[in-house]
Design an enzyme around this catalytic site. Structure first.
Site, PDB file in Angstrom:
ATOM      1  N   LYS A  35       0.891  -1.143  -0.123  1.00 28.48           N
ATOM      2  CA  LYS A  35       0.066  -0.045  -0.087  1.00 28.48           C
ATOM      3  C   LYS A  35       0.930   1.389  -0.074  1.00 28.48           C
ATOM      4  O   LYS A  35       2.082   1.245   0.247  1.00 28.48           O
ATOM      5  CB  LYS A  35      -0.967   0.089   1.190  1.00 28.48           C
ATOM      6  CG  LYS A  35      -0.153  -0.008   2.631  1.00 28.48           C
ATOM      7  CD  LYS A  35      -1.067  -0.069   3.733  1.00 28.48           C
ATOM      8  CE  LYS A  35      -0.395  -0.293   4.961  1.00 28.48           C
ATOM      9  NZ  LYS A  35      -1.265  -0.308   6.257  1.00 28.48           N
ATOM     10  N   TYR A 256      17.946  30.005   5.666  1.00 26.23           N
ATOM     11  CA  TYR A 256      16.785  30.789   6.047  1.00 26.23           C
ATOM     12  C   TYR A 256      16.993  31.101   7.594  1.00 26.23           C
ATOM     13  O   TYR A 256      17.349  30.168   8.259  1.00 26.23           O
ATOM     14  CB  TYR A 256      15.525  30.283   5.891  1.00 26.23           C
ATOM     15  CG  TYR A 256      14.987  30.343   4.495  1.00 26.23           C
ATOM     16  CD1 TYR A 256      14.623  31.437   4.009  1.00 26.23           C
ATOM     17  CD2 TYR A 256      14.841  29.087   3.875  1.00 26.23           C
ATOM     18  CE1 TYR A 256      14.068  31.543   2.513  1.00 26.23           C
ATOM     19  CE2 TYR A 256      14.369  29.356   2.252  1.00 26.23           C
ATOM     20  CZ  TYR A 256      14.280  30.550   1.818  1.00 26.23           C
ATOM     21  OH  TYR A 256      13.507  30.514   0.572  1.00 26.23           O
TER      22      TYR A 256
END
Length: 357
Positions: A35, A256
């Site tokens: 899955k 950042y």
């Protein structure tokens, strides 16, 4: 040329892990859980390798099973969340997909929807996870309905799921196993309870069929053990390359927010991978990548498309050098711990722009 960020999937590692599973659960049937795009490893890459070597593939839904069929793979598929509408039943039976039944609505749809061929079903019982499954006292009625329905294959299976198998010391595990083993309703031809963690920790839970997921892909289901501890080999290698290198003066802030700086001149490498590719943004200081046969620390914040590494002590590393973000050398379990999450999540959050190779 293309952006170097990619996944390298190792078929030999997949087969090694399957061999380990069969060694731990000798004589048991295997449902390989594929899955969520084979836990991020790519169902296109994984399913053909396992085809014919296992009893069935486990998927979440009809769409995932159809994607496997489209590959020309013939191994049966089992829909672990069953159908989401009565219309899906005819598609399932036409493609010989087995369905898990876990609530009354699904059973009603099945009984009221005549099918051209007998459909294979598994019944899920809730033994303590309280997520999906019939209550134990409902099983007799469920079995009665299935046995009288002419379009239900009578090789009916019974399954449950352990809530705490990744914490073997928890008493809930043995409580659930005991409840499951005590179910004596006739008619169930095969039983399954063991996921990856239970295959390893609770051999008495293996029943007729085991359902390996994360361990198949070479990742440990336990917080205190890694793949190597369990004799597993990582199937996924998350790779990129260094796209730029800069020599910075002392106290130059990197990335950042300027969250990292050095009190001496530094050499910073830029790697073409970031949280837009599925690498976690929130990681602890000095989380490693693997470059030229050694670990190198990430510095500064991970951005959407890039991350930065400290090459000050590694003058031989150059632009274009390959970088392993996780895989054979830097296990995904380490990155997950650094990010405060689990390996399952990291594998499954790889973004679509990362190509398979």
């Amino acid at each position: 040329m293309s952006r170097p960020t990619r996944l390298v999937i190792e078929p030999s590692a997949l087969l090694h892990n399957l061999s380990q599973i069969k060694h731990l659960a000798p004589g048991k049937k295997v449902i390989a859980m594929v899955k969520a795009n084979a836990y991020g490893c790519g169902v296109r890459e994984v399913a053909p390798v396992l085809d014919g070597r296992i009893e069935a593939f486990g998927v979440a839904c009809l769409e995932e099973a159809l994607a496997i069929r489209a590959l020309g793979v013939e191994t049966p598929c089992i829909l672990f969340q069953g159908v989401f509408s009565s219309d899906e039943l005819s598609v399932a039976v036409e493609n010989d997909f087995a369905c898990v039944l876990h609530h009354a609505q699904q059973l009603e749809w099945l009984i009221k929807t005549p099918l051209p061929y007998p459909i294979k079903v598994w019944v899920k019982v809730n033994t303590g996870m309280h997520r999906l499954g019939f209550k134990i006292h409902e099983l007799q009625k469920v079995m009665g309905a299935l046995q009288t329905c002419t379009w239900v294959d009578k090789s009916i299976g019974l399954m449950t799921h352990l809530a705490c198998a990744d914490e073997p010391h928890r008493p809930e595990n043995q409580q659930q196993i005991s409840l499951f083993q005590e179910i004596s309703i006739p008619g169930f031809r095969q039983r399954s309870i063991a996921n990856s963690a239970a295959i390893i920790s609770f051999p008495d839970s293996q029943a007729d069929v085991v359902r390996p997921g994360i361990m198949l892909y070479g990742v440990s289901p336990f917080a205190n053990q890694n793949a190597h501890d369990l004799g597993l080999i990582p199937v996924m290698r998350f790779m990129s390359a260094i796209s730029a290198i800069h020599d910075n003066p002392s106290f130059a802030q990197v990335g950042y927010g300027g969250t990292w700086k050095s009190d001496k001149p530094s050499r910073i490498g830029v790697v073409a991978a970031g949280y837009g590719d599925g690498y976690p943004r929130h990681i602890s200081e000095k989380t490693p990548v693997w470059v030229r046969g050694r670990e190198v620390s990430i510095v500064g914040r991970v951005s959407m498309d890039m991350l930065t590494i400290d090459l000050t002590e590694h003058p031989d590393i150059e632009i274009g050098d390959e970088v392993e973000l996780w895989g054979t050398h830097v296990l995904v379990e380490r990155i997950a711990k650094s990010a405060g999450t689990v390996g399952y999540e990291l594998l499954c959050q790889i973004s679509e722009r990362v190509r398979y190779k």
